[in-house]
Design an enzyme around this catalytic site. Structure first.
Site, short mmCIF file in Angstrom:
data_model
loop_
_atom_site.label_atom_id
_atom_site.label_comp_id
_atom_site.label_asym_id
_atom_site.label_seq_id
_atom_site.Cartn_x
_atom_site.Cartn_y
_atom_site.Cartn_z
N TYR A 85 8.65 -40.48 17.61
CA TYR A 85 9.54 -40.53 19.01
C TYR A 85 8.85 -40.73 20.30
O TYR A 85 8.96 -41.53 21.20
CB TYR A 85 10.57 -39.70 18.75
N THR A 138 5.84 -26.76 23.33
CA THR A 138 7.11 -26.53 22.99
C THR A 138 7.99 -25.07 23.68
O THR A 138 7.06 -24.08 23.75
CB THR A 138 7.75 -26.56 21.43
N TYR A 144 6.93 -22.53 13.50
CA TYR A 144 6.73 -23.59 14.34
C TYR A 144 6.19 -23.28 15.79
O TYR A 144 5.13 -23.76 16.04
CB TYR A 144 7.92 -24.62 14.25
#
Ligand code: UDP
Length: 334
Positions: free
Chosen positions: A12, A117, A141
């Site tokens: 993406y 992130t 994550y």
């Protein structure tokens, strides 16, 4: 020609990046294992299908190209899956990145841009979140991304590898030309799910909890257009190539303005109604691990990179994503 390797360039965010880089005159090579990326998204540059676990492939790639910089978007990124299958996350996100960094060091490639992130921060202690906020990830994550941030600091001091970590808040939106957009399987993100409920690809959109300590009771997030994320990478690249940025740096990327789940749904209802579409909203339990509010303070990126988001209106973000969703829904109907 400046050659850039974009790892995960068929995904993406990576595919939007490759388009921006190509348009800016860079020569791009994409390395992607197509596990979550798509060959159809690889519209620009040269695609090499392969995995970061393949050391021979990496060695060959770096022996046959003279890269000025590497951008690394390839990662496993489902928070829930990272809790049940942490091995996958540490292997792909940490060990895979180490292979990449080591081949860079061996071949003297000194510039690295890394997709990090907001999940590296964990439960917010205050908002908006700036770079001084403590990093205590609450899932594998986030932990895997923080480990790479840490590795990059040590690689900067020991091997002179210069890097920029860009910590995304909620990436969303789509290519304004309509060529590229978001496509995850399974889809877990709010905006594509809302729009799939409108296009008829899904029954409804479920609101995960209305009892948060926010004005309307739904969670607040910082939604940032994929084009704006990419423009920040483009600036980071220029600063690295001109050696204005050295060492291991990190920047938070967001609009600094939060929208609640309900506000996103309301904005989407308005946009899709223009073409006569509607959507059904249902109530659901809270999703595990969702903080009430996550908003970025991107002052450092603005001051040091000269970054300014262009598509910060939620209406524009949803319009671009809706244009893409209508295309996907039409494809499935044919
Ligand atoms: N959300 C929701 N329904 C959905 C998907 C997401 O209510 O079907 C909420 C989710 O609980 C969070 C916000 O929307 O508060 C954004 O979630 P998303 O998964 O898009 O991004 P995250 O903030 O988890 O990275």
């Amino acid at each position: 020609m400046t050659h850039i390797l974009v790892v995960g360039g068929a995904g993406y965010i990576g595919s939007h990046m490759v388009k921006q880089l190509s348009r800016s005159g860079y020569e791009v090579v994409v390395l992607d294992n197509l596990s979550t990326g798509f060959r159809e998204f690889s519209l620009y540059g040269e695609l090499v299908v392969g995995d970061l676990a393949n050391l021979n492939l990496l060695e060959h790639l770096f022996s046959t190209h003279k890269f000025s910089a590497v951008m690394h978007f390839a990662a496993s990124s489902l928070v829930g899956e990272s809790v049940t299958n942490p091995a996958k996350y540490y292997r792909n996100n940490v060990a895979g990145t180490l292979n990449l960094l080591d081949v860079m060091v061996r071949h003297g490639v000194k510039n690295f841009i890394f997709s990090s992130t907001a999940a590296t921060f964990g439960e917010p202690e205050y908002t908006p979140i700036d770079e001084r906020h403590p990093q205590n990830p609450i899932n594998p994550y986030g932990a895997s991304k923080l480990m790479v941030e840490r590795i990059l600091q040590d690689y900067a001091s020991a091997y002179g590898l210069n890097s920029v970590c860009l910590r995304y808040f909620n990436a969303c939106g789509a290519d304004p030309d309509g060529e590229l957009g978001e496509c995850h399987n399974p889809e877990t993100h709010l905006i594509p799910l809302v729009l799939q409920a409108a296009s008829g690809r899904r029954e409804s959109i479920k609101v995960f909890g209305r009892d948060y300590a926010t004005e309307d009771g739904t969670c607040i997030r910082d939604y940032i257009h994929v084009e704006d994320l990419c423009s920040a990478h483009g600036l980071a690249l220029q600063h690295l190539l001109s050696q204005h940025i050295q060492g291991a740096q990190a920047y938070n990327l967001g609009n600094g303005q939060g929208f609640s789940v309900q506000q996103i749904i309301d904005a989407a209802i308005k946009v899709v109604a223009e073409q006569g579409y509607k959507l059904k909203v249902e109530e659901a339990e809270r999703r595990a691990g969702d903080p009430a509010v996550l908003v970025a303070d991107a002052t450092r990126a603005k001051n040091e990179l000269g970054w300014q988001p262009k598509f910060d209106s939620i209406d524009t973000i949803i319009r671009h994503a809706w244009q893409w969703e209508l295309k996907q829904a039409a494809k499935l109907n044919h």
